[in-house]
Design a protein around this motif. Sequence first.
Motif, short mmCIF file in Angstrom:
data_model
loop_
_atom_site.label_atom_id
_atom_site.label_comp_id
_atom_site.label_asym_id
_atom_site.label_seq_id
_atom_site.Cartn_x
_atom_site.Cartn_y
_atom_site.Cartn_z
N ALA A 50 0.89 -1.27 0.00
CA ALA A 50 -0.06 -0.07 -0.06
C ALA A 50 0.78 1.28 0.12
O ALA A 50 0.70 2.20 -0.67
CB ALA A 50 -0.84 0.09 1.18
N GLU A 51 2.00 1.14 0.88
CA GLU A 51 2.98 2.34 0.71
C GLU A 51 3.49 2.59 -0.71
O GLU A 51 3.52 3.71 -1.13
CB GLU A 51 4.02 2.20 1.87
N VAL A 52 3.98 1.47 -1.30
CA VAL A 52 4.52 1.75 -2.48
C VAL A 52 3.76 2.18 -3.50
O VAL A 52 3.79 2.93 -4.22
CB VAL A 52 4.78 0.18 -3.01
N LYS A 53 2.64 1.58 -3.61
CA LYS A 53 1.45 2.04 -4.47
C LYS A 53 1.12 3.66 -4.08
O LYS A 53 0.84 4.20 -4.95
CB LYS A 53 -0.11 1.59 -4.24
N SER A 54 1.16 4.18 -2.98
CA SER A 54 0.81 5.39 -2.60
C SER A 54 1.99 6.24 -3.11
O SER A 54 1.75 7.56 -3.86
CB SER A 54 0.78 5.60 -1.16
N HIS A 55 3.18 5.96 -2.96
CA HIS A 55 4.34 6.48 -3.59
C HIS A 55 4.35 6.65 -5.02
O HIS A 55 4.73 7.72 -5.72
CB HIS A 55 5.57 5.91 -3.05
N GLU A 56 3.62 5.61 -5.57
CA GLU A 56 3.81 5.65 -7.19
C GLU A 56 2.67 6.62 -7.63
O GLU A 56 2.81 7.25 -8.50
CB GLU A 56 3.33 4.22 -7.42
N LEU A 57 1.55 6.59 -6.96
CA LEU A 57 0.56 7.56 -7.12
C LEU A 57 0.98 9.12 -7.01
O LEU A 57 0.56 9.93 -7.87
CB LEU A 57 -0.77 7.44 -6.40
N GLU A 58 1.76 9.12 -6.20
CA GLU A 58 2.23 10.47 -5.83
C GLU A 58 3.37 10.86 -6.81
O GLU A 58 3.24 11.83 -7.32
CB GLU A 58 3.05 10.57 -4.38
N ASN A 59 4.21 10.22 -7.20
CA ASN A 59 4.99 10.29 -8.43
C ASN A 59 4.14 10.69 -9.81
O ASN A 59 4.65 11.50 -10.54
CB ASN A 59 5.90 9.10 -8.57
N ARG A 61 1.32 11.83 -10.00
CA ARG A 61 0.54 13.12 -9.52
C ARG A 61 1.83 14.10 -9.99
O ARG A 61 1.46 15.34 -10.57
CB ARG A 61 0.30 13.29 -8.30
N LYS A 62 2.91 14.04 -9.35
CA LYS A 62 4.11 14.98 -9.75
C LYS A 62 4.40 15.15 -11.01
O LYS A 62 4.65 16.25 -11.57
CB LYS A 62 5.24 14.55 -8.85
N ALA A 63 4.53 13.94 -11.80
CA ALA A 63 4.78 14.06 -13.26
C ALA A 63 3.81 14.69 -14.07
O ALA A 63 4.13 15.64 -15.07
CB ALA A 63 5.17 12.71 -13.49
N ALA A 64 2.58 14.61 -13.60
CA ALA A 64 1.42 15.30 -14.35
C ALA A 64 1.30 16.71 -13.96
O ALA A 64 1.21 17.57 -14.94
CB ALA A 64 0.09 14.77 -13.87
N ASP A 65 1.75 17.12 -12.70
CA ASP A 65 1.89 18.41 -12.27
C ASP A 65 3.14 19.18 -13.13
O ASP A 65 2.76 20.30 -13.75
CB ASP A 65 2.12 18.58 -10.80
N ILE A 66 4.04 18.40 -13.25
CA ILE A 66 5.37 19.07 -14.04
C ILE A 66 4.96 19.24 -15.60
O ILE A 66 5.17 20.30 -16.07
CB ILE A 66 6.39 18.12 -13.89
N LEU A 67 4.15 18.33 -16.11
CA LEU A 67 3.62 18.21 -17.43
C LEU A 67 2.87 19.53 -17.66
O LEU A 67 2.95 20.48 -18.68
CB LEU A 67 2.99 17.04 -18.09
N MET A 68 1.85 19.67 -16.69
CA MET A 68 1.00 20.83 -17.02
C MET A 68 1.55 22.08 -16.84
O MET A 68 1.18 22.96 -17.29
CB MET A 68 -0.10 20.56 -15.86
N GLU A 69 2.46 22.10 -15.79
CA GLU A 69 3.13 23.51 -15.50
C GLU A 69 4.28 23.70 -16.46
O GLU A 69 4.35 25.10 -16.70
CB GLU A 69 3.83 23.27 -14.04
N SER A 70 5.16 22.83 -16.92
CA SER A 70 6.21 23.25 -17.69
C SER A 70 6.10 22.94 -19.39
O SER A 70 6.92 23.34 -20.04
CB SER A 70 7.56 22.56 -17.07
N ILE A 71 5.47 22.00 -19.81
CA ILE A 71 5.50 21.77 -21.08
C ILE A 71 4.01 22.21 -21.85
O ILE A 71 4.07 22.69 -22.88
CB ILE A 71 5.45 20.17 -21.29
#
Length: 159
Positions: A50-59, A61-71
């Motif tokens: 569950a912790e690994v899945k949580s970290h994966e989802l967080e990553n 989300r961060k990748a999507a935020d980076i995509l939306m903000e910088s690309i």
Amino acid sequence: MSGEIITIIVSALSAAIAAPVGAWVGRKLERDKYRIELDRLRAEMKDKLAEVKSHELENVRKAADILMESIVPPLQREITNLRDDVQKLKTALDRIWGCRYIDRCPVKHELLFQPKGGGTEPDRGNGGGDSNRAHRKPERGKARDDPDGDDGGCDSYGD
């Protein structure tokens, strides 16, 4: 002597019975102990997953935020600029047909050539007809957006 023999026989029988019963009870207790430890390890493994899945989802989300903000915003600006440039080009092409210099306009001839095979080199024609070119009938008279209608938007220098 008979009392001693009975004592020896009873102690032998109780030892013969106690050993297997003791082993059985010992195995039962060990099995329960291992089952409890196995359940604890399974629960711990589920928590880690569950912790690994949580970290994966967080990553993600961060990748999507980076995509939306910088690309995405630079691409949207570029698309808007390209649309504006295409609109300007369309307007200029529409104004070509009202120009009094249309017969000798090198820009018109360059823009109307179709590229060969998707390459960057325009099709200059091989002496044949205009079968590959876009056919448009020029408007005679006043050009669009030209208040006086004299030159169709071209100045005395032909531009």
